[in-house]
Design a protein around this motif. Structure first.
Motif, PDB file in Angstrom:
ATOM      1  N   ASP A  29       0.804  -1.224   0.000  1.00  0.00           N
ATOM      2  CA  ASP A  29       0.000   0.000   0.000  1.00  0.00           C
ATOM      3  C   ASP A  29       0.837   1.274   0.000  1.00  0.00           C
ATOM      4  O   ASP A  29       0.288   2.364  -0.173  1.00  0.00           O
ATOM      5  N   ILE A  30       2.133   1.148   0.220  1.00  0.00           N
ATOM      6  CA  ILE A  30       3.014   2.316   0.311  1.00  0.00           C
ATOM      7  C   ILE A  30       3.945   2.297  -0.900  1.00  0.00           C
ATOM      8  O   ILE A  30       4.883   1.503  -0.974  1.00  0.00           O
ATOM      9  N   ASP A  31       3.675   3.177  -1.868  1.00  0.00           N
ATOM     10  CA  ASP A  31       4.405   3.164  -3.138  1.00  0.00           C
ATOM     11  C   ASP A  31       5.915   3.258  -2.967  1.00  0.00           C
ATOM     12  O   ASP A  31       6.655   2.522  -3.626  1.00  0.00           O
ATOM     13  N   THR A  32       6.388   4.144  -2.089  1.00  0.00           N
ATOM     14  CA  THR A  32       7.845   4.304  -1.929  1.00  0.00           C
ATOM     15  C   THR A  32       8.486   3.007  -1.464  1.00  0.00           C
ATOM     16  O   THR A  32       9.594   2.666  -1.895  1.00  0.00           O
ATOM     17  N   VAL A  33       7.802   2.268  -0.610  1.00  0.00           N
ATOM     18  CA  VAL A  33       8.346   1.019  -0.091  1.00  0.00           C
ATOM     19  C   VAL A  33       8.208  -0.095  -1.125  1.00  0.00           C
ATOM     20  O   VAL A  33       9.159  -0.836  -1.383  1.00  0.00           O
ATOM     21  N   SER A  34       7.040  -0.226  -1.743  1.00  0.00           N
ATOM     22  CA  SER A  34       6.863  -1.313  -2.713  1.00  0.00           C
ATOM     23  C   SER A  34       7.837  -1.151  -3.882  1.00  0.00           C
ATOM     24  O   SER A  34       8.403  -2.135  -4.363  1.00  0.00           O
ATOM     25  N   GLN A  35       8.066   0.086  -4.318  1.00  0.00           N
ATOM     26  CA  GLN A  35       9.032   0.311  -5.401  1.00  0.00           C
ATOM     27  C   GLN A  35      10.450  -0.046  -4.954  1.00  0.00           C
ATOM     28  O   GLN A  35      11.222  -0.630  -5.712  1.00  0.00           O
ATOM     29  N   ARG A  36      10.787   0.281  -3.720  1.00  0.00           N
ATOM     30  CA  ARG A  36      12.107  -0.051  -3.188  1.00  0.00           C
ATOM     31  C   ARG A  36      12.296  -1.578  -3.136  1.00  0.00           C
ATOM     32  O   ARG A  36      13.339  -2.102  -3.508  1.00  0.00           O
TER      33      ARG A  36
END
Length: 157
Positions: A29-36
């Motif tokens: 649900d957290i784009d910055t984390v999922s992309q990382r």
């Protein structure tokens, strides 16, 4: 387990751990984390609280007592409330993501949320500091990092 340099990433494996299914869902649900976690060029150590640890929290990870104090019981109602809840959840998740792997013992680093953490070894167990949170296991090691399952949660206030 795949070795560093493997094409398998943290995003491929985090959802396979039953003990951290709640936290795993939050990461999506957290784009910055999922992309990382998807990036093979960004090494990361995920300090994933167990489902038990999340269930034992005095409040939901997306709740903040300051929001209730300022806005009352409807702090998370409507679009503004959803935005507040998402911001709080992002802070919770980012407090458990270390932008380094491998991560050396007693090496102080900042989580993605900006909190300083390190780990120590005592009696054969890993403890994430500050807070002395026991690491149950290093569950996965893949090309872009590791998933550590913790018996508690990092401070995310």
């Amino acid at each position: 387990m795949p070795s560093p340099g493997s094409s398998i990433t943290l995003s491929d494996v985090i959802g396979t751990e039953r003990l951290i299914s709640i936290f795993s869902g939050f990461t999506r649900d957290i784009d910055t984390v999922s992309q990382r976690l998807e990036s093979s060029s960004l090494n990361t150590t995920v300090l994933a609280p167990s489902d038990t640890a999340i269930r034992e929290l005095p409040r939901k990870p997306w709740e903040d007592p300051r929001d209730y104090a300022a806005l009352g019981t409807n702090a998370y109602g409507g679009e503004d409330g959803e935005d507040r809840a998402h911001k709080n959840l992002r802070r919770f998740v980012e407090a458990h993501v270390v932008p380094e792997s491998p991560w050396g013992k007693e090496t102080k680093v900042q989580t993605v949320a900006g909190n300083t953490v390190w780990w120590e070894e005592k009696e054969g167990k890993r403890w994430v500091m500050p807070g002395s949170i026991e690491v149950e296991t290093v569950a996965k090691s893949v090309g872009n990092g590791e998933v550590w399952i913790m018996k508690g949660v990092n401070n995310y206030a």
